[in-house]
Design a protein around this motif. Structure first.
Motif, mmCIF file in Angstrom:
data_model
loop_
_atom_site.group_PDB
_atom_site.id
_atom_site.type_symbol
_atom_site.label_atom_id
_atom_site.label_comp_id
_atom_site.label_asym_id
_atom_site.label_seq_id
_atom_site.Cartn_x
_atom_site.Cartn_y
_atom_site.Cartn_z
ATOM 1 N N THR A 204 0.829 -1.200 0.000
ATOM 2 C CA THR A 204 0.000 0.000 0.000
ATOM 3 C C THR A 204 0.866 1.255 0.000
ATOM 4 O O THR A 204 0.509 2.268 -0.623
ATOM 5 N N TRP A 217 -1.341 2.069 -5.748
ATOM 6 C CA TRP A 217 -2.685 1.625 -6.124
ATOM 7 C C TRP A 217 -3.745 2.584 -5.590
ATOM 8 O O TRP A 217 -4.805 2.764 -6.215
ATOM 9 N N THR A 218 -3.452 3.229 -4.472
ATOM 10 C CA THR A 218 -4.400 4.200 -3.945
ATOM 11 C C THR A 218 -4.482 5.442 -4.838
ATOM 12 O O THR A 218 -5.542 6.068 -4.943
ATOM 13 N N ASP A 219 -3.369 5.808 -5.476
ATOM 14 C CA ASP A 219 -3.391 6.929 -6.422
ATOM 15 C C ASP A 219 -4.295 6.601 -7.604
ATOM 16 O O ASP A 219 -5.066 7.441 -8.075
ATOM 17 N N ARG A 220 -4.187 5.374 -8.105
ATOM 18 C CA ARG A 220 -5.027 4.957 -9.227
ATOM 19 C C ARG A 220 -6.499 4.936 -8.816
ATOM 20 O O ARG A 220 -7.371 5.380 -9.584
ATOM 21 N N LEU A 221 -6.785 4.463 -7.609
ATOM 22 C CA LEU A 221 -8.168 4.461 -7.140
ATOM 23 C C LEU A 221 -8.713 5.882 -7.066
ATOM 24 O O LEU A 221 -9.848 6.152 -7.476
ATOM 25 N N ASN A 238 -3.739 7.273 1.978
ATOM 26 C CA ASN A 238 -2.862 6.115 2.056
ATOM 27 C C ASN A 238 -2.284 6.008 3.467
ATOM 28 O O ASN A 238 -1.531 6.884 3.912
ATOM 29 N N TYR A 389 0.552 -2.007 -9.679
ATOM 30 C CA TYR A 389 -0.230 -1.113 -8.819
ATOM 31 C C TYR A 389 -1.461 -0.575 -9.554
ATOM 32 O O TYR A 389 -2.531 -0.421 -8.953
ATOM 33 N N ARG A 390 -1.310 -0.327 -10.819
ATOM 34 C CA ARG A 390 -2.470 0.131 -11.600
ATOM 35 C C ARG A 390 -3.538 -0.958 -11.634
ATOM 36 O O ARG A 390 -4.738 -0.676 -11.491
ATOM 37 N N GLY A 393 -5.384 -0.907 -8.368
ATOM 38 C CA GLY A 393 -6.348 0.178 -8.298
ATOM 39 C C GLY A 393 -7.563 -0.065 -9.168
ATOM 40 O O GLY A 393 -8.688 0.321 -8.814
#
Length: 402
Positions: A204, A217-221, A238, A389-390, A393
């Motif tokens: 994360t 992954w949180t950025d993509r979400l 995050n 990571y993408r 997300g």
């Protein structure tokens, strides 16, 4: 009795006057828009040093306030001044036209006692969702180790002395950690905005992703939620911490306290938090000396996290633990893999979570399900690549957050 009658009339008159006056200003609605879980860095405290740090907000608003942290410290830390601005054209620079001095109870400086956070006064700086802001602070401490967040994922710029008003920051040294900075909140008055928190470890925290590019992954979400139409945009914060475990007992200060110990401070206390995505436990599996019992320990700990979140009306989304097999991963023994599979089976079918996200299925190699798909592997067979990571997300259903 006459006194009571007069008081009743006065109360009714005041109520009627307030109704006739119409609605007042919208009540402040503070929501966490960015976060970094505090721990300790391997380096000593900054001494009279100005540090400049960039970050991307997930949710925008007309006002901001900044949260500094000495929550993992044992001695007082001084913030000798702080500014917030939009970034300039060159790395480490700010746009002087947007530069705003922060205050703390009206004062330009503040001391943070050990174990405490420090919240700035609100500052007017309208920003849109996914905007980058730059925070510059003059920090002075006396710890053997600096309070901060080791895997910052962004370049920080440091200069000795007071450089709060320096727009260019030329000659600065750089680092990739966060220093005494743990959050930015936005005011969205009159809106129903809320936040999604992601509690986890290095996966994360974004270890293995490209620095300064916001590829966690949180950025993509957050990007997907902003692009969604017909629904309010929730913030995404995050709360990951590289090396962290659920149950505690990690060997380095940079890994922080276990998720059970830091849950309230790092997660549940964040303003506006409505959902918590829990993706943690792989380090417990990898570090354990008792692989035969670690799955049961993790399940019990997860149940505690769910119960404590539910006490505050927060929904909990369980994320399955991702693969960690492959050449060089000495921790990937059959017993530990069996523990991972047992935890994942419980997450998927146990019914304890309000919803689940199958990150394991999103990342695993279909031909070798104990390993990451090659294109999703950063190279260490544990942390995802930018593409991985993408994919994580993209695996999160947006309709969970309504």
């Amino acid at each position: 009795m006459p006194v009571r009658r007069h008081r009743s009339r006065a109360v009714l008159a005041a109520l009627l006057a307030s109704l006739l006056a119409g609605p007042g200003p919208a009540r402040a609605n503070w929501v966490a828009s960015w976060a970094a879980a505090p721990a300790l860095l391997a380096s000593p405290s900054l001494r009279a040093t100005t540090v400049r740090q960039s970050l991307r907000l997930s949710l925008g608003g007309p006002q901001l306030r900044v949260r500094f942290s000495n929550e993992t410290g044992t001695r007082a830390m001084t913030v000798g001044g702080a500014h917030i601005a939009l970034p300039g054209a060159a790395p480490g620079s700010v746009d002087p036209a947007t530069d705003r001095a922060l205050t703390f109870g009206g004062a330009s400086t503040a001391a943070i006692p050990p174990g405490a956070p420090l919240l700035s006064d609100p500052v007017d700086l309208p920003v849109a969702a996914l905007s980058t802001v730059v925070i510059t602070a003059l920090v002075d401490g006396a710890e053997a180790k600096q309070v901060g967040h080791d895997q910052g994922g962004e370049t920080a710029f440091l200069l000795p002395g007071d450089h709060l008003g320096d727009a260019t920051f030329k000659g600065a040294t750089t680092a990739t950690s966060r220093y005494a900075l743990s959050g930015v909140e936005v005011n969205v008055p009159g809106q129903t905005a809320a936040a999604v928190g992601a509690l986890g470890d290095s996966t994360t925290d974004g270890v293995g992703s490209t620095p300064d590019r916001d590829r966690r992954w949180t950025d993509r979400l957050a990007e997907r939620l902003v692009a969604r139409t017909g629904a309010a945009i929730p913030a995404v914060v995050n709360l990951g911490l590289a090396g962290n475990t659920v149950t505690g007992g990690t060997p380095f200060d940079t890994f922080g306290e276990g998720a059970l110990a830091r849950l309230d401070r790092d997660g549940l206390s964040r303003p506006g938090l409505r959902w918590l995505v829990l993706l943690e436990g792989l380090n417990d599996v990898m570090f354990t000396a008792s692989p035969g019992t670690v799955a049961a320990d993790l399940i019990a700990a997860d149940r505690q996290i769910i119960a404590r979140a539910h006490e505050r009306g927060i929904l909990v989304v369980g994320g399955t633990l991702t693969p960690f097999g492959g050449t060089g991963q000495v921790a990937a023994t059959p017993a530990r893999e069996a523990a991972r599979q047992a935890v994942n089976a419980w997450i998927r079918t146990g019914g304890a979570f309000d919803a689940t996200v199958d990150f394991d299925a999103a990342l695993r190699d279909p031909a070798r399900t104990t390993q990451l798909r090659a294109t999703f592997d950063s190279g260490d067979h544990l942390h995802p690549s930018d593409a991985g990571y993408r994919a994580m997300g993209d695996a999160v259903p947006l309709d969970l957050f309504k």
